[in-house]
Enzyme design. Structure first.
Site, PDB file in Angstrom:
ATOM      1  N   SER A 177     -17.376 -34.615 -35.268  1.00  0.00           N
ATOM      2  CA  SER A 177     -18.240 -33.787 -34.408  1.00  0.00           C
ATOM      3  C   SER A 177     -18.124 -32.322 -34.812  1.00  0.00           C
ATOM      4  CB  SER A 177     -17.873 -34.007 -32.935  1.00  0.00           C
ATOM      5  OG  SER A 177     -18.791 -33.357 -32.080  1.00  0.00           O
ATOM      6  N   MET A 298     -14.751 -32.039 -30.417  1.00  0.00           N
ATOM      7  CA  MET A 298     -14.357 -31.877 -29.027  1.00  0.00           C
ATOM      8  C   MET A 298     -14.420 -33.216 -28.290  1.00  0.00           C
ATOM      9  SD  MET A 298     -16.547 -28.482 -28.016  1.00  0.00           S
ATOM     10  CE  MET A 298     -16.575 -27.038 -29.079  1.00  0.00           C
ATOM     11  N   ASP A 301     -14.610 -38.929 -27.682  1.00  0.00           N
ATOM     12  CA  ASP A 301     -15.421 -39.982 -28.285  1.00  0.00           C
ATOM     13  C   ASP A 301     -14.740 -40.556 -29.522  1.00  0.00           C
ATOM     14  OD1 ASP A 301     -17.660 -41.642 -28.522  1.00  0.00           O
ATOM     15  OD2 ASP A 301     -18.631 -40.275 -29.933  1.00  0.00           O
TER      16      ASP A 301
END
Length: 355
Positions: A177, A298, A301
């Protein structure tokens, strides 16, 4: 006290961003620059911690401004305020390559302002405070010596547990991410030419951005990198980028593996595509013959899906804190016991090239 610089020639956007920043609990001071020349002057006068900058502005664009701000203070973190378009995606990826830490999409209408403010506030809070860096350090540090013993084997070129497991893999799944695109560029441009294991990537990005990312990675790495398509057969040597706004999964039919795009499944962990969906699917269909890598980002997930992969016997790797832009997703995976090894980006590249 943290100093934030907003650079945008739109007074409305400056006020929207400034208003959102009032939600921070931290002690901050906000400077506004309505063009890059003012921004450069203020950056020279004040020690700016974070700059939120637009692209299209008078005198120079945001890409050029990144260079000036980094020259004044290399420690200034930069977030691009990007347009939700394919040209905007290309510009944003170039900004990330030049040193921007993240981006946020501009609202296209008033109805999107509240969502924009919420996302901006969350990203700025993470960037300024590094809260995810400070929790449960002891367990992470406790796991590090075991991983280092594996790496010594890699450096010496001796038979190695991680290399042996990787060689059993029929697929590599990567979840990534914040800070991801430059990391993916580094990995794919440094893979050996005959690397043949297919790679599936979930990078948290909106639709226009994932297509632009695939095209950029293809051009830079001189490899076959493409945005994933529903129903296509997974081929050796191909890198597939999950399409923004759609979950990526796999399935096995008559001994062959295929990609599936899940449009009607809701967001998971606030993301679509979700790393958890990909990892869980790979765990189900590939079992122990897979490698999962969770990288900078962050939130949480991917941690649960990576644990599923580990429980099925797959090799699971988390990116090290030192090499992450944001040590969030890997940290959660490590704390859940989902990561078999913790490696830096360079160590991951070295491991992949041992196959």
């Amino acid at each position: 006290m943290k100093r934030i610089l907003i650079v945008d020639d739109s007074e409305l956007m400056c006020e929207v961003i400034k208003g959102a920043l009032r939600g921070l609990e931290e002690d901050i001071v906000v400077f506004i620059a309505t063009n890059p020349l003012i921004a450069i002057r203020k950056a020279g006068l004040f020690n700016i911690d974070l700059a939120l900058i637009d692209y299209e502005m008078p005198y120079m664009n945001g890409l050029l401004l990144i260079g000036y701000l980094k020259e004044i203070n290399p420690l200034t973190k930069i977030v691009m305020v990007s347009a939700y378009t394919e040209p905007g995606a290309q510009i944003t990826l170039e900004a990330l390559a030049r040193g921007a830490i993240d981006y946020i999409l501009k609202p296209s209408n008033k109805e999107e302002f509240e969502g924009f403010k919420k996302e901006l506030l969350e990203k700025v809070r993470w960037i300024l405070t590094g809260r995810e860096f400070s929790r449960k350090k002891s367990k992470i540090e406790k796991d590090r010596p075991k991983v280092l013993s594996y790496l010594e084997g890699l450096k010496a070129g001796t038979p190695n547990y991680l290399v042996d497991k990787l060689r059993e893999s029929k697929v590599i799944a990567i979840g990534i991410s914040t800070g991801g695109p430059p990391v993916l560029e580094k990995i794919f441009t440094n893979l050996k030419k005959d690397f043949s294991i297919p790679i599936l990537v979930v990078q948290h990005m909106p639709p226009a951005f994932t297509k632009a990312l695939a095209e950029r990675l293809c051009k830079l790495s001189q490899r076959q990198v493409k945005e994933a398509e529903d129903g296509e057969k997974i081929e050796n040597g191909v890198i597939y980028i999950a399409k923004g706004g759609v979950h990526l999964a796999v399935e096995k039919i008559l001994g062959k593996y295929y990609l599936r795009l899940l449009e009607n499944v809701e967001k998971v962990n606030s993301h679509k595509p979700s790393c958890d969906i990909l990892f869980s699917s790979v765990a189900e269909w590939y079992g122990k013959n897979a490698t999962g890598i969770i990288m900078t980002g962050m939130g949480c997930d991917g941690a649960n899906g990576l644990l599923e992969m580990k429980n099925q016997g797959a090799l699971t790797i988390a990116q090290s804190k030192e090499s992450c832009v944001v040590f969030g997703m890997p940290r959660v995976a490590i704390e859940k016991g989902a990561a078999e090894a913790v490696l830096s980006t360079d160590e991951i590249i070295r491991l992949l090239n041992e196959v």
